[in-house]
Design an enzyme around this catalytic site. Structure first.
Site: not given
Ligand code: 9MR
Length: 600
Positions: A579, A570, A183, A521
């Site tokens: 991601e 994948d 994102d 992602h």
């Molecule tokens: O890395 C984060 C993980 O520990 C959490 O469980 C998850 C859900 O809240 O979010 C991950 O962080 C994301 C962030 O909120 C937004 N940008 C992408 C991050 C990686 O997925």
């Protein structure tokens, strides 16, 4: 070799084409431990050989059948390649009719390209600047600047829970920094650990006199050749952004004090917020994939300051003041002032938590004791001030064994590491003892893991690959401090695992290995979704298996049907498994640089 067909079939449900021989597809360092695995339900050892690029056998041996490991979910035998010390670029492991993916054996500098590429992630994901083909590794990764300029004011209006946020009277110029992940949010909390990891790599290597492949001019960067290490050029890009997220002095804001996320209606109180940091700057709604950053149609706002973000700023700005003290005294002084202002603001406002908003991640955390310890530790290491020393020494984190590896919500070990690397001698010794103790406990988990990684559990969190790397980083440091090779081996096993020596036989790093992640992602590296978008550049780490929060559509299909290390696909839609993120690539860069240097 007879393969366990029933087991293999069950475990490979929906999986990509089966691989039975699992090697580190980047390759092994000639004088380091080398482990590969063969999937087999044979109870007796099976014969194997390694052949060179001409197909000639160079080594033969017998596998070691391993005890069942629920995390792996398939029966594995270990193959000990330690005697393979002759360098070669194109070896293959052979068992029966099957040949593995090719792998190299080489000197430590075999890992220098991975260190370079893993750091390249931090250029490719820069906000507020055009990404140029020459630095990005090719025209396909060039793109116009995203969010240039980025001047944002505070979110105001009604959130999803009906709370009315008042906003603020100012606008901040928060141009720059790194996009977090797939994102386009820019988050101070996760920005903190990611920036810290790069700065720590610099500090740790300087303290130990270790040369890294990241000196000035070594990396493809606009700043290469400016007289400062390229690693620090990467770090400064984000440090400037973190500083820009600070609330101006003497600002009163209406904020929810000590209220848990999800509370509705929230009660707002007016507080002196000057010196705090905004939690994030982000879109008001999630954008679709793919989405080149400069095409982002959503309005963006500063989201309310949080104590966690404030302490992340205090910690990293204190680290900045140390690192740039001699290199750029003016910048260092600016960092130091920002760090102290942030610390004071967090002491005044010790529990302003992050709340959820549509359009961006939450990085919410209800326990700020570790953030406070981390910030105090950084400020202590930088200033030596008694008030920070007192906070450190009175903290449970200074006495109790380290409970978990570092993560964005678990930052106490970062403070210990900084004291170990940059604190006064007696405190550094205390911190090292605690870190070595944690490293030994993690190393003791490795024999329980079939693939030899220092994690015995079956709970694989979102971004599990980074949990492993953060353990590996501490193991690597501890190996250096003690000279104990037993600590080095599980750290290397993590790299083997990430590069293909795992039950899926997949390299989780783009560009490394023939069986490798291709479809992250990510809103720009989105070739799978749209042929006009590029594939990922090399050196990008997948978050990895996740069997705890299987929240995307691909993961939902897998729920209850995969062993922990196989809960991964994948697929660009698989945001909970595939991601990519700054806090995951940072420890990859750290470990690749460590592998590329003089161990221990
Ligand atoms: O890395 C984060 C993980 O520990 C959490 O469980 C998850 C859900 O809240 O979010 C991950 O962080 C994301 C962030 O909120 C937004 N940008 C992408 C991050 C990686 O997925």
């Amino acid at each position: 070799m007879r393969t366990g067909l029933a087991l293999a079939a069950a475990s490979l449900l929906c999986a990509p084409a089966a691989a039975q021989l699992h090697v580190n597809q980047l390759g092994y360092i000639a004088d380091a431990p080398k482990r590969a695995f063969v999937q087999s339900d044979a109870t007796a050892p099976v014969g194997w050989s390694v052949v060179d690029d001409a197909g000639r056998p160079v080594l033969t041996g017998q596998s070691v059948p391993l005890a069942p490991d629920a995390a792996a979910g398939v029966p594995l035998h270990r193959i000990d390649l330690d005697p393979l010390a002759i360098e070669g670029a194109d070896y293959r492991l052979v068992v029966g009719e099957e040949r593995s993916a090719p792998f190299a054996v080489g000197p430590a500098r075999l890992y220098a390209p991975l260190a370079r590429d893993a750091l390249g992630f931090f250029y490719q994901n820069r906000a507020g600047t055009p990404i140029e083909a020459t630095f990005a590794g090719g025209a396909e990764w060039a793109r116009p600047a995203g969010h240039l300029p980025e001047r944002a004011t505070c979110f105001s209006g009604t959130d999803d829970r009906g709370n009315r946020w008042p906003g603020c009277a100012y606008t901040l110029d928060v141009t720059g920094g790194w996009y977090d992940a797939g994102d386009h949010g820019k988050y101070v909390v996760n920005g903190g650990i990611s920036l810290w990891t790069l700065l720590n790599l610099h500090e740790w290597s300087e303290a130990g006199g270790r040369a890294l492949p990241v000196a000035d001019g070594a990396l493809p960067l606009p700043e290469a050749g400016n007289g400062v290490s390229d690693l620090l050029d990467h770090a400064r890009w984000q440090m400037e952004f973190m500083l820009a997220m600070q609330v101006p002095a003497d600002t009163r804001l209406s904020l929810p004090v000590d209220q848990a996320p999800g509370t509705a209606p929230l009660r707002f109180s007016t507080v002196e917020a000057g010196g705090m940091a905004h939690h994030k700057v982000a879109d008001v709604a999630w954008t679709a994939l793919p989405m080149r950053p400069d095409r982002d149609p959503q309005p963006r706002f500063l989201y309310p300051p949080s104590t966690a973000a404030t302490l992340n700023l205090a910690a990293t700005a204190a680290q900045c003041a140390r690192v740039w003290r001699d290199l750029d005294p003016t910048f260092a002084a600016r960092c130091r002032a920002a760090a102290v202002a942030a610390w004071n603001a967090a002491e005044r406002n010790p529990r302003i938590l992050a709340h959820d908003f549509a359009g961006s991640g939450s990085y919410g955390d209800g326990d700020l004791s570790d953030e406070r310890f981390w910030a105090a530790a950084e400020l202590f290491a930088t200033t030596g001030d008694a008030r920070f020393a007192a906070v450190v020494r009175q903290s449970p984190f200074w006495r109790q064994p380290i409970a978990a590896e570092p993560g964005w919500a678990s930052v106490a070990p970062l403070g210990l590491i900084s004291i170990a690397v940059a604190g006064p001698d007696s405190d550094a010794a205390t911190a090292r003892t605690m870190l070595v103790d944690a490293a030994r406990r993690w190393a003791a988990e490795a024999p329980t893991s079939a693939v030899g990684i220092p994690y015995a559990g079956t709970r694989y969190q979102w971004g599990s690959n980074s949990n492993l790397l953060n353990r590996a980083m501490i193991l690597a440091m501890a190996a250096g401090w003690t000279g104990d090779q037993a600590l080095e081996r599980p750290a290397i096993a993590v790299m083997d695992y990430l590069l293909g020596a795992n039950p899926l036989g997949m390299s989780y790093v783009t560009g490394y290995g023939v069986r490798r992640m291709e479809n992250p992602h990510h809103r720009f590296w989105a070739r799978q979704l749209d042929a006009s978008y590029p594939p990922p550049p090399p050196g990008v780490l997948s978050g990895g298996p996740n069997n705890q929060a299987m929240s995307d559509d691909v993961a939902k299909e897998l729920r209850g049907r995969c062993a922990a290390q196989q809960c991964w696909r994948d697929d660009a839609r698989a945001f909970s498994m595939n991601e990519v993120a700054i806090n995951w690539n940072a420890p990859l860069a750290w470990m690749a640089a460590w592998m590329a240097g003089d161990r221990p």
